[in-house]
Design an enzyme around this catalytic site. Sequence first.
Site, mmCIF file in Angstrom:
data_model
loop_
_atom_site.group_PDB
_atom_site.id
_atom_site.type_symbol
_atom_site.label_atom_id
_atom_site.label_comp_id
_atom_site.label_asym_id
_atom_site.label_seq_id
_atom_site.Cartn_x
_atom_site.Cartn_y
_atom_site.Cartn_z
ATOM 1 N NE ARG A 10 2.617 5.947 -0.574
ATOM 2 C CZ ARG A 10 3.931 5.691 -0.440
ATOM 3 N NH1 ARG A 10 4.799 6.679 -0.460
ATOM 4 N NH2 ARG A 10 4.353 4.449 -0.275
ATOM 5 C CG ASN A 29 15.682 -4.066 1.838
ATOM 6 O OD1 ASN A 29 16.051 -4.580 0.796
ATOM 7 N ND2 ASN A 29 14.616 -4.470 2.532
HETATM 8 C C1 UD1 Z 1 9.853 -2.845 2.018
HETATM 9 C C2 UD1 Z 1 10.967 -3.341 2.907
HETATM 10 C C3 UD1 Z 1 11.959 -2.219 3.157
HETATM 11 C C4 UD1 Z 1 12.511 -1.738 1.838
HETATM 12 C C5 UD1 Z 1 11.386 -1.347 0.896
HETATM 13 C C6 UD1 Z 1 11.938 -1.059 -0.488
HETATM 14 C C7 UD1 Z 1 9.880 -4.967 4.355
HETATM 15 C C8 UD1 Z 1 9.366 -5.261 5.701
HETATM 16 N N1 UD1 Z 1 10.382 -3.773 4.162
HETATM 17 O O1 UD1 Z 1 9.200 -1.793 2.696
HETATM 18 O O2 UD1 Z 1 13.015 -2.670 3.960
HETATM 19 O O3 UD1 Z 1 13.375 -0.633 2.037
HETATM 20 O O4 UD1 Z 1 10.427 -2.408 0.783
HETATM 21 O O5 UD1 Z 1 10.933 -0.531 -1.287
HETATM 22 O O6 UD1 Z 1 9.867 -5.849 3.510
HETATM 23 N N2 UD1 Z 1 3.473 -6.694 -0.461
HETATM 24 C C9 UD1 Z 1 2.694 -7.824 -0.600
HETATM 25 N N3 UD1 Z 1 2.067 -8.323 0.479
HETATM 26 C C10 UD1 Z 1 2.193 -7.767 1.709
HETATM 27 C C11 UD1 Z 1 2.989 -6.619 1.844
HETATM 28 C C12 UD1 Z 1 3.625 -6.116 0.755
HETATM 29 O O7 UD1 Z 1 2.561 -8.346 -1.702
HETATM 30 O O8 UD1 Z 1 1.592 -8.303 2.631
HETATM 31 C C13 UD1 Z 1 4.142 -6.160 -1.611
HETATM 32 C C14 UD1 Z 1 3.703 -4.764 -1.960
HETATM 33 O O9 UD1 Z 1 2.630 -4.782 -2.890
HETATM 34 C C15 UD1 Z 1 4.963 -4.193 -2.576
HETATM 35 C C16 UD1 Z 1 6.073 -4.920 -1.880
HETATM 36 O O10 UD1 Z 1 5.498 -6.077 -1.328
HETATM 37 O O11 UD1 Z 1 5.027 -4.489 -3.956
HETATM 38 C C17 UD1 Z 1 6.742 -4.088 -0.779
HETATM 39 O O12 UD1 Z 1 5.752 -3.761 0.160
HETATM 40 P P1 UD1 Z 1 5.707 -2.338 0.822
HETATM 41 O O13 UD1 Z 1 4.606 -2.290 1.792
HETATM 42 O O14 UD1 Z 1 5.771 -1.300 -0.222
HETATM 43 O O15 UD1 Z 1 7.087 -2.383 1.611
HETATM 44 P P2 UD1 Z 1 7.778 -1.164 2.277
HETATM 45 O O16 UD1 Z 1 7.070 -0.809 3.520
HETATM 46 O O17 UD1 Z 1 8.030 -0.124 1.294
#
Ligand code: UD1
Length: 503
Positions: free
Chosen positions: A19, A183
């Site tokens: 985004r 969370n």
């Molecule tokens: C996640 C949480 C959600 C919380 C939210 C807060 C989970 C399953 N959900 O959701 O409960 O309310 O954050 O912002 O954890 N990332 C990686 N590798 C991956 C996936 C993600 O490094 O495989 C990193 C992303 O770059 C990011 C962070 O982890 O910095 C969170 O990932 P994102 O996909 O934004 O999580 P949300 O779906 O927002």
Amino acid sequence: MSSPRPSAVVVLAAGEGTRMRSATPKVLHAVGGRTLVGHVLSAVAGLEPEHLVVVVGHGRDQVGAHVAAIAPDAVAVVQEQQNGTGHAVRVALEGLDSWGAPDLGPGPVLVLAGDTPLLTTATLQSLVDTHVGAGAASTVLTAAVDDPTGYGRVLRDPATGHVTGIVEHKDADDAQRAVREINSGVYAFDAVALREALGRLTTDNAQGEEYLTDVLGLHVSSGLVVAAVATDDVVETLGVNDRVQLAEAGAILRDRTNRRWMREGVTIVDPATTWIDADVVLDRDVVIERNTGLHGTTSVGSGSVVGPDSTLVDVVVGEGASVVRSQATSARIGDGATVGPFTFVRPGTVLGPKAKLGAYVEAKNAVVGAGSKVPHLSYVGDAEIGEGSNIGAATIFVNYDGVEKHRSTVGDHVRIGSDSMIVAPVSIGDGAYTAAGSVIIDDVPPGAMAVARARQRNVEGWVERKRAGSPSAEAAARARDAASTSGPASAGSGGSTHEETPQ
Ligand code: UD1
Ligand code: CA
């Protein structure tokens, strides 16, 4: 009670950040003088973790290089495929193992995302303290928000209020979606319990990912303690997903930083238009006028006034100095020196005490000694000016021969006449003068007056002969008539016969 240091902190930064619509990885976008991940690493540094892991994926080379530059102790671990936050933490811990740190210390493992620039060390510390105090297997930082759409919801036992788990928005039913406690994505875990639960994660959910959030439910069903810290400062948990949120986070950081400096004794006339980067240092009784940016490693000494409408990047300003409506980069401005208005101070400029760069002056790679002045309309490039010298208006240090740059020196108490060209490399001795309009191409000895221009020659009657009938010629004729009727004693200008041959 003092909590143990975290045995490890895991910063998740592998996501794409779609985004942002940017060629730059999301966590490398900057606000308040630091990248998003830079703010996170700075907050984390205050906890002094034994190990610091940054999980990288999209833009791994750029993110990895940046992390290496700002946090040399951090280990970047590559998550090849973004299979979810739980998978990311698993990869991080496996990375630590392969780096020879399989046995984490007794301290908790902290997990947070690389895109939350507003988190503070104090909040992370209170998370650690609660976690350790409760003897918890996992502790989550939560916040109550008006619009929880998209976030994971914190589920609690209605009778005891204890956390029973986290459900992702996409997996939640209507009752769960009505929960406003979200969370934040920041957690403390017991290292052993975390590893154990990560080994049991499945991808049996709406997104087909390994959710880190499932660890909490697994701990609850194993009979372990799961705790929560509800922050009352919701903005701390704000994650940046697009450029609107980037600007929002920037404004919040600006206000936070401005308030900190005002409490330290800095006058900020208009906080809404004053932007001070995280690493800037200000003394007491500095005054920042409106619409001013202080960036990078800029520092400003006591009693100095900066602004309005000024931008300083990596500039050291001494005490009692003044910078008005100017732009400066990688320069030093001495005690009591004055700059501006409308002055462009480029890298390598050093102004001594009480030196002056006035209106419409550009300086680059130039030393201006104590009390020396360049008051108006000049370019001072690649020059060394001693003390107490004055550079007349519209003087140019001609530093570029079309191929190479050269340096010139001007001694102490020199007077450079207005509109001089100082053609480098040239040296002007102490106490020397140069005549206005000179093109100085040879060295000037101390105490000499250098004159390097054509002598003036007046061609009498030229206008009436060559521009007959023009308003100028008519004015000249009237002046001539007036001079002749007022008699020979008159000293009228038309009577001058002074004419000298050019040099
Ligand atoms: C996640 C949480 C959600 C919380 C939210 C807060 C989970 C399953 N959900 O959701 O409960 O309310 O954050 O912002 O954890 N990332 C990686 N590798 C991956 C996936 C993600 O490094 O495989 C990193 C992303 O770059 C990011 C962070 O982890 O910095 C969170 O990932 P994102 O996909 O934004 O999580 P949300 O779906 O927002
Ligand atoms: Ca996701």
